[in-house]
Design a protein around this motif. Structure first.
Motif, PDB file in Angstrom:
ATOM      1  N   VAL A 120     -18.031 -25.363  18.401  1.00 22.14           N
ATOM      2  CA  VAL A 120     -18.028 -24.047  19.048  1.00 22.14           C
ATOM      3  C   VAL A 120     -17.938 -22.974  17.964  1.00 22.14           C
ATOM      4  O   VAL A 120     -17.097 -23.042  17.069  1.00 22.14           O
ATOM      5  CB  VAL A 120     -16.847 -23.940  20.032  1.00 22.14           C
ATOM      6  N   GLY A 121     -18.836 -22.024  18.032  1.00 20.23           N
ATOM      7  CA  GLY A 121     -18.784 -20.923  17.080  1.00 20.23           C
ATOM      8  C   GLY A 121     -19.488 -21.200  15.763  1.00 20.23           C
ATOM      9  O   GLY A 121     -19.397 -20.406  14.833  1.00 20.23           O
ATOM     10  N   LEU A 122     -20.178 -22.346  15.642  1.00 26.12           N
ATOM     11  CA  LEU A 122     -20.936 -22.599  14.417  1.00 26.12           C
ATOM     12  C   LEU A 122     -22.303 -23.184  14.790  1.00 26.12           C
ATOM     13  O   LEU A 122     -22.389 -24.175  15.495  1.00 26.12           O
ATOM     14  CB  LEU A 122     -20.178 -23.568  13.502  1.00 26.12           C
ATOM     15  N   ASP A 123     -23.353 -22.531  14.321  1.00 21.86           N
ATOM     16  CA  ASP A 123     -24.712 -22.997  14.590  1.00 21.86           C
ATOM     17  C   ASP A 123     -25.192 -23.726  13.329  1.00 21.86           C
ATOM     18  O   ASP A 123     -25.257 -23.149  12.250  1.00 21.86           O
ATOM     19  CB  ASP A 123     -25.590 -21.772  14.910  1.00 21.86           C
ATOM     20  N   GLY A 217     -12.232 -20.099  10.670  1.00 24.47           N
ATOM     21  CA  GLY A 217     -13.468 -19.742   9.957  1.00 24.47           C
ATOM     22  C   GLY A 217     -13.400 -20.060   8.475  1.00 24.47           C
ATOM     23  O   GLY A 217     -14.280 -19.691   7.704  1.00 24.47           O
ATOM     24  N   SER A 218     -12.365 -20.799   8.073  1.00 27.55           N
ATOM     25  CA  SER A 218     -12.218 -21.081   6.650  1.00 27.55           C
ATOM     26  C   SER A 218     -13.090 -22.280   6.244  1.00 27.55           C
ATOM     27  O   SER A 218     -13.191 -23.274   6.959  1.00 27.55           O
ATOM     28  CB  SER A 218     -10.740 -21.344   6.329  1.00 27.55           C
ATOM     29  N   LEU A 219     -13.749 -22.150   5.125  1.00 23.70           N
ATOM     30  CA  LEU A 219     -14.516 -23.263   4.559  1.00 23.70           C
ATOM     31  C   LEU A 219     -13.951 -23.578   3.183  1.00 23.70           C
ATOM     32  O   LEU A 219     -14.025 -22.773   2.263  1.00 23.70           O
ATOM     33  CB  LEU A 219     -16.003 -22.910   4.441  1.00 23.70           C
ATOM     34  N   GLN A 220     -13.332 -24.769   3.074  1.00 24.46           N
ATOM     35  CA  GLN A 220     -12.850 -25.224   1.779  1.00 24.46           C
ATOM     36  C   GLN A 220     -13.948 -26.097   1.191  1.00 24.46           C
ATOM     37  O   GLN A 220     -14.570 -26.870   1.912  1.00 24.46           O
ATOM     38  CB  GLN A 220     -11.602 -26.076   1.955  1.00 24.46           C
ATOM     39  N   PHE A 221     -14.177 -25.985  -0.099  1.00 20.55           N
ATOM     40  CA  PHE A 221     -15.224 -26.827  -0.669  1.00 20.55           C
ATOM     41  C   PHE A 221     -14.984 -27.146  -2.124  1.00 20.55           C
ATOM     42  O   PHE A 221     -14.292 -26.421  -2.839  1.00 20.55           O
ATOM     43  CB  PHE A 221     -16.599 -26.179  -0.486  1.00 20.55           C
ATOM     44  N   SER A 222     -15.576 -28.265  -2.539  1.00 19.00           N
ATOM     45  CA  SER A 222     -15.578 -28.674  -3.937  1.00 19.00           C
ATOM     46  C   SER A 222     -16.953 -29.234  -4.231  1.00 19.00           C
ATOM     47  O   SER A 222     -17.667 -29.650  -3.320  1.00 19.00           O
ATOM     48  CB  SER A 222     -14.554 -29.779  -4.172  1.00 19.00           C
ATOM     49  N   SER A 223     -17.301 -29.229  -5.500  1.00 19.01           N
ATOM     50  CA  SER A 223     -18.615 -29.738  -5.845  1.00 19.01           C
ATOM     51  C   SER A 223     -18.540 -30.637  -7.070  1.00 19.01           C
ATOM     52  O   SER A 223     -17.855 -30.338  -8.036  1.00 19.01           O
ATOM     53  CB  SER A 223     -19.561 -28.561  -6.104  1.00 19.01           C
ATOM     54  N   ILE A 262     -13.622 -20.067   1.243  1.00 23.06           N
ATOM     55  CA  ILE A 262     -14.133 -18.777   1.718  1.00 23.06           C
ATOM     56  C   ILE A 262     -13.811 -18.674   3.200  1.00 23.06           C
ATOM     57  O   ILE A 262     -13.624 -19.703   3.874  1.00 23.06           O
ATOM     58  CB  ILE A 262     -15.657 -18.586   1.508  1.00 23.06           C
ATOM     59  N   THR A 263     -13.744 -17.479   3.716  1.00 23.28           N
ATOM     60  CA  THR A 263     -13.547 -17.324   5.151  1.00 23.28           C
ATOM     61  C   THR A 263     -14.805 -16.698   5.734  1.00 23.28           C
ATOM     62  O   THR A 263     -15.234 -15.631   5.301  1.00 23.28           O
ATOM     63  CB  THR A 263     -12.328 -16.437   5.443  1.00 23.28           C
ATOM     64  N   MET A 264     -15.386 -17.422   6.666  1.00 23.03           N
ATOM     65  CA  MET A 264     -16.631 -16.945   7.260  1.00 23.03           C
ATOM     66  C   MET A 264     -16.322 -16.035   8.441  1.00 23.03           C
ATOM     67  O   MET A 264     -15.551 -16.387   9.326  1.00 23.03           O
ATOM     68  CB  MET A 264     -17.483 -18.130   7.716  1.00 23.03           C
ATOM     69  N   GLU A 265     -16.954 -14.874   8.431  1.00 28.87           N
ATOM     70  CA  GLU A 265     -16.823 -13.946   9.555  1.00 28.87           C
ATOM     71  C   GLU A 265     -18.072 -14.068  10.418  1.00 28.87           C
ATOM     72  O   GLU A 265     -19.034 -14.733  10.044  1.00 28.87           O
ATOM     73  CB  GLU A 265     -16.700 -12.503   9.025  1.00 28.87           C
ATOM     74  N   PHE A 327     -36.189 -33.027  -0.501  1.00 31.13           N
ATOM     75  CA  PHE A 327     -35.861 -31.652  -0.101  1.00 31.13           C
ATOM     76  C   PHE A 327     -34.826 -31.687   1.009  1.00 31.13           C
ATOM     77  O   PHE A 327     -35.056 -32.284   2.055  1.00 31.13           O
ATOM     78  CB  PHE A 327     -37.156 -30.998   0.387  1.00 31.13           C
ATOM     79  N   THR A 328     -33.665 -31.084   0.774  1.00 33.43           N
ATOM     80  CA  THR A 328     -32.641 -31.045   1.815  1.00 33.43           C
ATOM     81  C   THR A 328     -32.055 -29.645   1.919  1.00 33.43           C
ATOM     82  O   THR A 328     -31.757 -29.019   0.904  1.00 33.43           O
ATOM     83  CB  THR A 328     -31.520 -32.062   1.510  1.00 33.43           C
ATOM     84  N   LEU A 329     -31.936 -29.173   3.146  1.00 35.87           N
ATOM     85  CA  LEU A 329     -31.453 -27.816   3.377  1.00 35.87           C
ATOM     86  C   LEU A 329     -30.574 -27.794   4.624  1.00 35.87           C
ATOM     87  O   LEU A 329     -30.925 -28.354   5.662  1.00 35.87           O
ATOM     88  CB  LEU A 329     -32.667 -26.890   3.568  1.00 35.87           C
ATOM     89  N   ILE A 330     -29.414 -27.161   4.487  1.00 44.01           N
ATOM     90  CA  ILE A 330     -28.495 -27.039   5.621  1.00 44.01           C
ATOM     91  C   ILE A 330     -28.095 -25.578   5.791  1.00 44.01           C
ATOM     92  O   ILE A 330     -27.783 -24.910   4.803  1.00 44.01           O
ATOM     93  CB  ILE A 330     -27.210 -27.887   5.388  1.00 44.01           C
ATOM     94  N   PHE A 331     -28.149 -25.097   7.016  1.00 45.83           N
ATOM     95  CA  PHE A 331     -27.631 -23.755   7.335  1.00 45.83           C
ATOM     96  C   PHE A 331     -26.399 -23.906   8.223  1.00 45.83           C
ATOM     97  O   PHE A 331     -26.435 -24.666   9.204  1.00 45.83           O
ATOM     98  CB  PHE A 331     -28.668 -22.938   8.120  1.00 45.83           C
ATOM     99  N   LEU A 332     -25.346 -23.195   7.885  1.00 47.78           N
ATOM    100  CA  LEU A 332     -24.181 -23.115   8.771  1.00 47.78           C
ATOM    101  C   LEU A 332     -24.022 -21.640   9.129  1.00 47.78           C
ATOM    102  O   LEU A 332     -23.696 -20.822   8.276  1.00 47.78           O
ATOM    103  CB  LEU A 332     -22.911 -23.596   8.052  1.00 47.78           C
ATOM    104  N   LYS A 333     -24.297 -21.319  10.396  1.00 48.25           N
ATOM    105  CA  LYS A 333     -24.250 -19.910  10.811  1.00 48.25           C
ATOM    106  C   LYS A 333     -23.080 -19.659  11.740  1.00 48.25           C
ATOM    107  O   LYS A 333     -22.906 -20.367  12.728  1.00 48.25           O
ATOM    108  CB  LYS A 333     -25.537 -19.546  11.554  1.00 48.25           C
ATOM    109  N   LYS A 334     -22.312 -18.652  11.407  1.00 47.04           N
ATOM    110  CA  LYS A 334     -21.165 -18.344  12.264  1.00 47.04           C
ATOM    111  C   LYS A 334     -21.519 -17.211  13.218  1.00 47.04           C
ATOM    112  O   LYS A 334     -22.238 -16.309  12.867  1.00 47.04           O
ATOM    113  CB  LYS A 334     -19.959 -17.957  11.394  1.00 47.04           C
TER     114      LYS A 334
END
Lengths: 334, 109
Positions: A120-123, A217-223, A262-265, A327-334
């Protein structure tokens, strides 16, 4: 034209005609004869044998020296016959291997398949297209009981089947981490040890791991050395590179991974990708980041899945439908 | 798409000058030239990438193998004169922290 049968009579007539006339037609027929013989797995020494028989029938008084020399030739050709048989066997085996690889590619797709979860809330939109049969790119979504979403995107370096097998290893490791350990830096540190111990020295894996909390809406990440993604901030109408620092998986068991947040608005978007997107070539020229972002910007107002597919189509056209890399692509839309 | 390799044997210092593109097709050629050099104790291998305008991750894989081999045989690997595009790959993957890269001489046009 009548079909040629592999028999002495036929060959003898052909030979006789040629010796008498020495014309091109007979030579052409001889060529047809040899092609047909190959189709029927006739070995070269069998053809010589037929030649000897035909010759003897045509010239019963053949000098004994010629006769012996023909037998000598027959023996000489036996190795060629064996080599030809071997070639046939290899050709069959190659066909079998090709079909096994395509079965393996299908199995890989089944094993690695991941469904895009409903949050819910993420496309969410995701696309991954291999440049060859086996895909070295990989993405995976996991949700936990508190509805947090784990997102992994990875690129196995070292292509082909070993890479695909390494992928499966990663997927099952990811699935087996307990929920309490689903924190991006810990996940990467654990995976790094798995890969370091199990994978051949020239093979390594880049991976981004993110954990999204839909409530805050927080996204924690590491790479782990993965191509950096982008964070689109709607408020500023700007893209920011998600710069991280971390060694690729599988190189050193000492590697540690810094974690970012980051916090996604509302209307913000996170773009995750592999180098098949950023290293795209147009003729002799490489695409630059600005161009990639322009294409993304063009489609990002659409539903996420539709948008990633259209971005892919765009890049596919740019490269004349010949992908150089997965080729790989991901969109996360709030 | 091609890769030219020039080898300069100066005893303890072994130089490889590469020119062209390092990708899945040319990386095996580089591996063949580079790996044996790492197997002599005390040798420093200097790989000059000034004229390499493209490298993909397969190339990185070869450098990782070479690095692991230098650790095993006690030799040393240095990369010099990287073009920005190539340098970026080492930065992103964090390999710049474990491979000795000298960018004081910049490669490129």
């Amino acid at each position: 034209m009548e079909p040629y049968k592999f028999d002495v009579n036929n060959y003898r007539n052909l030979l006789k005609k040629y010796i008498a006339s020495q014309d091109e037609t007979s030579l052409y027929q001889a060529e047809q004869f040899s092609k047909l013989s190959m189709q029927h797995n006739i070995s070269p020494e069998e053809i010589i044998n037929v030649h000897i028989q035909a010759l003897k029938e045509l010239y019963p008084d053949l000098p004994v020296e010629i006769d012996s020399s023909m037998n000598f030739l027959l023996e000489t050709m036996i190795s060629y016959g064996l080599a030809y048989q071997e070639f046939q066997t290899l050709r069959e085996k190659q066909g079998e291997l090709e079909s096994e690889i395509s079965i393996a590619a299908n199995m890989q797709q089944t094993l690695l398949s991941t469904t895009i979860p409903d949050i819910v809330g993420l496309d969410i939109g995701a696309i991954s297209v291999p440049s060859h049969q086996m895909n070295g790119d990989y993405y995976h979504f996991v949700t936990d009981e508190s509805n947090n979403l784990g997102i992994a995107i990875a690129d196995v370096i070292g292509k082909g089947i070993p890479a695909a097998l390494a992928m499966s290893m990663i997927k099952y490791s990811l699935d087996s981490f307990p929920e309490t350990m689903r924190n991006p830096s810990v996940i990467l540190e654990n995976l790094n040890r798995v890969v370091e111990q199990n994978v051949d020295t020239s093979m390594f894996i880049t991976m981004f791991y993110g954990l999204f909390n839909p409530e805050t809406g927080s996204l924690q990440f590491s790479s782990a050395g993965h191509e950096p993604g982008f964070y689109y901030c709607a408020d500023k109408d700007q893209f920011f590179e998600m710069t991280t620092k971390g060694l690729v998986l599988g190189v050193s068991d000492q590697a540690t991974y810094e974690q970012f947040d980051i916090t996604m608005e509302s209307d913000d978007m996170v773009v995750l990708l592999t180098d098949g997107v950023t290293e795209c070539r147009i003729g002799e020229r490489f695409i630059d980041t600005e161009e990639v972002l322009e294409v993304i910007r063009k489609y990002m107002h659409l539903p996420a899945q539709e948008a990633v597919e259209l971005v892919y189509r765009h890049f596919e056209r740019l490269q004349d439908f010949q992908l150089r890399d997965d080729f790989t692509l991901i969109f996360l839309k709030k | 798409m091609n890769l030219d390799i020039e080898w300069n044997d100066n005893g303890k210092t072994q130089g490889l000058k590469l020119a062209g593109e390092i990708d899945a097709y040319t990386a095996p050629k580089m591996k063949e030239a580079l790996l044996p050099l790492t197997k002599h104790e005390g040798t420093t291998i200097v790989v000059d990438l000034e004229r390499v305008n493209y490298m993909d991750s397969t190339g990185l894989g070869v450098f990782i193998s070479a690095l692991k081999s230098t650790k095993e045989y006690n030799s040393d690997l240095r990369l010099v004169a990287l073009q920005d595009r190539v340098r970026r790959l080492f930065d992103i993957t964090g390999l710049d922290s474990i491979i000795n890269i000298d960018s004081t001489v910049r490669g490129g046009k």
